[in-house]
Design a protein around this motif. Structure first.
Motif: not given
Length: 295
Positions: A270-294
């Protein structure tokens, strides 16, 4: 891998469903995502550097995926799964592409495999790869002080161990303050390997109390995100429960998120852009990075 314990351009949905069907038809014997997914993953518009060396062994190499025309972007090191005995960076091209399209410089690494190489060799490889990626970050448009480490399955163990144990970053010469966060996906952080075939990845006389990541968490570790597949039949979700408890006890910020409908394979697919409909993995990862990045 059995570790159960008791205590870019958008693809069409139809194309994604076809890939998902192919993936779901595969067995769970191998933890690395399959060539079917990578065959439809385009690197167009990205800068890709293959086989960047971080050490002397044949598998001490990584591929770096970077957005074009970026500066000071977050840098992510991704570590594949495979019960420490298999898997490779080529099988995880889709992760590198997905994170690069989100704006991150991403290294997808190989590491030395068991049974020839047992703990801590593959953890030391992760630290060495992170050091090399940090040293070269600016050449790819990344920030050397804006690092994240992510791993799936056995790679999740490696990611948590290399970041949350005080030993490995120091030995490799990576400043601990440069690592902004750790992302573990369906990782075996807390189990007795002596009871399972994966014991070949650990010293013959090894004790889980001296090896499992939940047993030696440094209090100054960065925030951790632990993603759990609700239908995981390969790595028991209780691993993440124990890891979360250890992090909280040490005062380390942690979020454990159970993703419904996903299993041990689809949670990383579900990290793959074609398969994001399977689940929330990619968005969870992006949200976490954006919350904690410099910023």
């Amino acid at each position: 891998m059995s570790m159960k314990v008791n205590p870019s351009r958008s693809f069409t949905r139809a194309a994604g469903l076809g890939v998902a069907a192919a993936l779901l038809g595969l067995t769970l014997a191998a933890c690395s995502p399959q060539n079917t997914l990578n065959a439809v993953t385009s690197t167009r518009g990205l800068n890709v550097t293959q086989n960047v060396r971080y050490g002397p062994a044949p598998r001490n190499v990584m591929d770096v995926y970077a957005p074009q025309n970026v500066q000071n972007a977050p840098v992510v090191l991704f570590i594949h799964g495979g019960s420490w005995q298999g898997g490779d960076k080529e099988g995880h091209k889709f992760v590198g592409v997905s994170l690069a399209r989100a704006g991150y410089v991403t290294g997808v690494m190989n590491y030395r495999l068991a049974p020839e190489h047992r703990y801590p060799d593959y953890v030391q490889d992760a630290a060495a790869a992170l050091k090399a990626l940090r040293d070269q970050a600016r050449s790819y448009g990344g920030s050397p002080d804006n690092l994240f480490v992510m791993g799936h399955s056995a790679g999740g163990f490696n990611a948590v161990e290399v970041v949350d144990n005080a030993r490995w970053l120091g030995e490799a010469g990576v400043p601990i303050g440069a690592v902004r966060g750790m992302i573990g996906v369906a990782g075996p952080y807390s189990y007795d390997f002596r009871q399972f075939p994966s014991k070949v990845a650990f010293p013959p006389d090894g004790n889980p109390d001296n090896i499992m990541p939940d047993r030696h968490v440094r209090p100054d570790a960065p925030p951790n995100l632990l993603l759990v597949a609700a239908n995981d039949q390969t790595v028991d979700p209780y691993n993440a429960v124990n890891m979360e408890a250890a992090l909280k006890e040490a005062g380390v910020p942690v979020r454990r998120t159970v993703l419904p409908g996903l299993n041990h394979i689809t949670v990383i697919a579900a990290m793959a852009q074609p398969l994001t409909f399977l689940g929330d993995t990619r968005q969870q990862v992006i949200d976490f990075i954006e919350a904690h990045r410099l910023k």
